[in-house]
Design an enzyme around this catalytic site. Structure first.
Site, short mmCIF file in Angstrom:
data_model
loop_
_atom_site.label_atom_id
_atom_site.label_comp_id
_atom_site.label_asym_id
_atom_site.label_seq_id
_atom_site.Cartn_x
_atom_site.Cartn_y
_atom_site.Cartn_z
N VAL A 195 0.84 -1.21 0.00
CA VAL A 195 0.00 0.00 0.00
C VAL A 195 0.87 1.25 0.00
CG1 VAL A 195 -1.65 1.33 1.36
CG2 VAL A 195 -1.96 -1.12 1.09
N ALA A 196 1.94 1.19 0.80
CA ALA A 196 2.84 2.35 0.87
C ALA A 196 3.54 2.58 -0.45
CB ALA A 196 3.86 2.13 1.98
N GLU A 200 -1.42 5.62 -5.22
CA GLU A 200 -2.82 5.47 -5.66
C GLU A 200 -3.35 6.71 -6.37
OE1 GLU A 200 -2.16 2.67 -2.23
OE2 GLU A 200 -1.72 4.77 -2.65
N ASP A 242 3.05 22.17 -43.39
CA ASP A 242 2.66 22.60 -44.72
C ASP A 242 3.06 24.07 -44.89
OD1 ASP A 242 1.58 22.55 -47.23
OD2 ASP A 242 -0.48 22.79 -46.58
N ASP A 555 -4.01 19.60 -43.56
CA ASP A 555 -5.40 20.08 -43.64
C ASP A 555 -6.26 19.27 -44.61
OD1 ASP A 555 -4.22 20.88 -45.98
OD2 ASP A 555 -4.62 23.02 -45.73
N ASP A 559 -3.46 14.46 -46.25
CA ASP A 559 -2.60 14.53 -45.08
C ASP A 559 -2.99 13.53 -44.00
OD1 ASP A 559 -1.10 16.71 -46.10
OD2 ASP A 559 -2.69 18.08 -45.50
N ASN A 649 -1.57 8.70 1.06
CA ASN A 649 -1.41 8.61 -0.40
C ASN A 649 -2.56 9.24 -1.16
OD1 ASN A 649 0.93 7.28 0.15
ND2 ASN A 649 0.21 5.25 -0.47
N ASP A 653 -1.39 13.65 0.08
CA ASP A 653 -0.52 13.91 -1.07
C ASP A 653 -1.29 14.34 -2.31
OD1 ASP A 653 1.61 13.28 0.46
OD2 ASP A 653 1.97 11.31 -0.40
#
Length: 818
Positions: A195-196, A200, A242, A555, A559, A649, A653
């Site tokens: 988990v650490a 996530e 172009d 365009d 192309d 997490n 964070d």
């Protein structure tokens, strides 16, 4: 979507010769050998070889890039290697007849047509963008490392805590009964470590960073259709663009007029209210003081089928070349309100390469022929018109067209052509009588030559600076156009794309080159001219084969394959077809090359911010791993639990990482070279900072945890470790905003989103510490004033360590420069 848009271009029906009579049938039933009738306003239903043509003009811009309708001639014969844009005896599926009529034999249908081959190219698989590849590689590496660390920790724990000899002596069942609690505890520790280790919040942060970046790019006239392309654009090393409309203004403009009096320069004003300035030998002149120049403009505006529009609308209706003549005459203060009435005309055709109009002489006093009945004006290509001129107009009257004059005119024409200018010759003839329907032989003889008019689609004013800015940023610009090589080279040289040692390569030469030869020479080629859709795809593949990240603009329908093949496909928003837009990763709202450079700058900012967010999240994650790993090895209680790690997490964070996503660009971002294509997200430089910050974080948390365990706060040691880690992360977020610039120099308040993120996360920390039932849910105790005196100093250590590293790093860099 691109394939669907391509299908919508196809003609639903065709008028063919069946059972000896013309009839309409569904276009899908056409077969090679069918005779097809073409007329103005119809779509060409298949690829045809023309067998009859009468003033036939077809709009092929979406297929070949030619901005003006192409005049077709069934009787001309071509070299077998003629490029698509030069096949004037053919008509192609999905193009539109704009004038005249024709008859052709079906040569190709369905996927065998030129547009069908484009559809086949569009069906090829797309390569994932660089960011996606890097994140996938990063995630795979990280996953393997996490599993390895968790497995190692679990195995070490078993060796330290469990009686493994029982497993071999008494069997698995007896071992599990005796060691269940120990093994379960070790498994929970390993899960906590996993988990650490897993950030996530990373997917959400990356997605939000890209999404916020698209909003900023839209303000810079770039509409992003695929999120990963935002970052990819920032890593581009080559821009294939172009010419018409992107580098140039897509507006033909008179640049020079040559008469026997000299070469007149038409200086185009940079701001709209200013009028055109005419100079001769560097001195400004007035039109009324130069009668030959005035007559040249009169011929250009009278022998002309276009019309100026009222103010507030487009400037003219009609052919771009003729519109340029009208605008130049208007801006030179020639009165266009009463253009002389036309008595009759000899229309333009592709064989003569000129047109003639006949006007009442009484309305044209400037030519001094009021006693005559009519005046014929003739305008056209110099090679066909000059041999018909018997005299030349000078400032003192007419002179015989001597060989010296012919050589001088031809030299000027050649010089203009080398400079990429499109040249038209102007002449006239006074007629004593004229029939109601004259032919060319009656009008176009014994002409008086007036002058040469040179036109050009001028570069956009901001493009040269943008090209130079791109070069300083390590970006190379390549022009790819359907235009002629001389015109393309002149524009490329003018705006700085064509280097002194650079090569201009035409499609015919490209056709004979192998893929290996093209890849070997691709870094020396600055301009590709007269290219086909397949050529554009080969160019992209050659660039990518030598390690370039390619941004391709386009365009037209032609192309679309190259837009899809490139790392970043950029379609034009104004002139672009639906097929091109559906194939592209982003759309230029203003069709301007300068907007591409602005978007690349923003792309670099976005990538930097993604790296900052990843760095910020992973530093904390690996510090958490180190904390749990060291505590387990030393036999300590775990400082942090799994639910506390999830809170860190996802909640603590997450907000600062999102605030880093809107960080402004750092100074000199467009002075750096593009990132190497194989550079990982965490490079060596960032890895060093990563080790410093992770070590400082882990040391701080373990330090405060150890002091708490050995002192009076042993009951809340885990809570103190949790609070220290949260505060250290919030303070460190300010430092992560730049890899080099100290936080005091950046300013604490320069990112207001960071203030909101830090304050809200700090408020949530107090909430989870003091508001029931959250402390019990997160296994936290109540911090006292005395415990905060330990927490706060240790929380400052990681940020101070980061700032010290920046100062040392800058001092070392200055020392190396000296």
């Amino acid at each position: 979507q691109a394939l669907q848009s391509l299908k919508e271009l196809a003609a639903p029906e065709a008028r063919v010769l069946r059972d000896a009579s013309p009839q309409w049938i569904p276009a899908r039933k056409l077969v090679p050998g069918d005779i097809v009738f073409l007329e103005a306003g119809t779509m060409v239903p298949a690829d045809l070889r023309l067998i009859e043509s009468s003033r036939l003009q077809i709009e092929e811009a979406s297929l070949t890039g030619e901005s003006a309708p192409v005049t077709k001639d069934a009787e001309c014969t071509l070299d077998i290697a003629a490029q698509l844009a030069d096949r004037h005896n053919c008509a192609f599926a999905s193009t539109k007849v704009t004038y005249g009529r024709g008859v052709g034999v079906v040569t190709d249908t369905g996927h065998s047509t030129q547009v069908g081959q484009i559809a086949t190219l569009l069906e090829s698989d797309e390569d994932p963008p660089p960011l996606e590849r890097k994140l996938e590689r990063f995630g795979r590496t990280m996953g393997i490392a996490v599993l390895g660390i968790c497995g190692l920790l679990f195995f070490i724990g078993l060796l330290r805590s469990a009686n493994l000899s029982m497993l071999f002596s008494q069997g698995l069942s007896a071992f599990w009964s005796a060691q269940r609690e120990t093994v379960t505890g070790l498994f929970i520790v390993a899960v906590s470590l996993a988990v650490a280790a897993v950030p996530e919040g990373l997917p959400a942060v990356v997605t939000m960073t890209l999404a916020l970046g698209t909003q900023k790019m839209l303000r810079r006239n770039t509409l992003v259709r695929r999120l990963p392309a935002v970052e990819t654009l920032g890593s581009a090393t080559v821009i294939c663009t172009d010419k018409t409309g992107t580098l140039t203004q897509n507006r033909m403009t008179v640049r020079q007029i040559w008469t026997a009096s000299g070469l007149y320069d038409f200086v185009v004003p940079e701001s709209a209210p200013l009028r055109l300035a005419i100079t001769l030998a560097g001195e400004k002149v007035r039109l009324e003081d130069h009668p030959v120049l005035e007559r040249t403009l009169i011929v250009g505006t009278s022998c002309n089928d276009s019309e100026l529009t009222p103010e507030g609308k487009s400037e003219f209706i009609g052919d771009p070349t003729e519109g340029a003549l009208l605008i130049a005459a208007r801006d030179a203060c020639l009165d266009l309100q009463e253009r002389p009435a036309r008595i009759c005309e000899v229309p333009f055709d592709s064989k003569r390469k000129r047109m003639a109009t006949v006007h009442d002489a009484a309305a044209l006093s400037e030519f001094g022929a009021s006693s005559s009945k009519a005046i014929a004006f003739v305008k056209g290509a110099i090679d066909g018109l000059l041999p018909l001129c018997a005299k030349i107009e000078t400032a003192v009257g007419t002179e015989s067209m001597s060989s010296d004059w012919q050589s001088a005119i031809q030299d000027v024409n050649d010089s203009m052509g080398r400079n990429g200018l499109r040249v038209l010759a102007m002449s006239y003839r006074i007629l004593e009588q004229v029939s109601s329907e004259p032919d060319a032989e009656e009008v176009e003889t014994e002409l008086v030559f007036l002058g040469l008019v040179a036109m050009q689609d001028p570069p956009r004013p901001e493009v040269a600076e943008a090209v130079d800015k791109a070069r300083r940023a390590g970006l190379r610009t390549i022009m790819i156009t359907g235009d002629h090589a001389a015109t393309a080279a002149a524009i490329a040289r003018q705006i700085g794309i064509l280097r002194p040692e650079g090569i201009v390569l035409e499609g015919a030469s490209l056709e004979t080159m192998s893929d290996e030869a093209l890849s070997a020479q691709i870094d020396q080629i600055d301009v590709f001219a007269r290219v086909s859709p397949q050529h554009k795809v080969r160019i992209v593949e050659a660039l990518r084969s030598v390690g370039h990240i390619v941004a391709m603009t386009g365009d037209g329908v032609n192309d679309a394959p190259a837009l899809k093949k490139a790392d970043i496909g950029i379609a034009m928003g104004i002139t672009g077809t639906d097929v091109a837009k559906d194939s592209a990763d982003m759309v230029l709202v203003d069709d301007n090359y300068a907007s591409i450079i602005s978007a690349i700058e923003q792309g670099r900012v976005i990538y930097d911010n993604i790296r900052k967010s990843i760095f910020y999240l992973l530093t904390c994650n690996f510090a958490e791993i180190a904390i749990l790993f060291i505590a387990t090895l030393l036999g300590w209680p775990l400082p942090l639990t799994a639910i506390q790690l999830l809170w860190l997490n996802l909640v603590t964070d997450g907000a600062p990482a999102l605030a880093l996503a809107v960080e402004r660009e750092e100074p000199g971002i467009m002075e750096r070279p593009p990132r190497p294509t194989d550079e990982p997200i965490i490079d060596r430089r960032m890895l060093r900072g990563f080790l410093v910050q992770s070590s400082a974080l882990a040391g701080s948390i373990l330090g405060v945890f150890t002091l708490a365990l050995r002192g009076a706060y042993s009951s809340i040691a885990g809570t103190m470790a949790f609070a220290t880690l949260v505060l250290a992360e919030l303070l460190r977020a300010y430092s992560v905003r730049s890899e080099d610039i100290p936080v005091l120099q950046l300013g604490w308040r320069s990112n207001r989103f960071m203030q909101v993120a830090v304050l809200s996360s700090a408020a949530l920390l107090l909430l989870v510490l003091y508001v029931p039932p959250l402390p019990a849910l997160f296994e936290l105790g109540r911090l006292t004033r005395g415990s905060w005196l330990f927490v706060l100093p240790f929380a400052l250590i990681p940020m101070l360590a980061t700032e010290a590293r920046k100062i040392i790093q800058r001092a070392w860099r200055r020392r190396e420069q000296v």
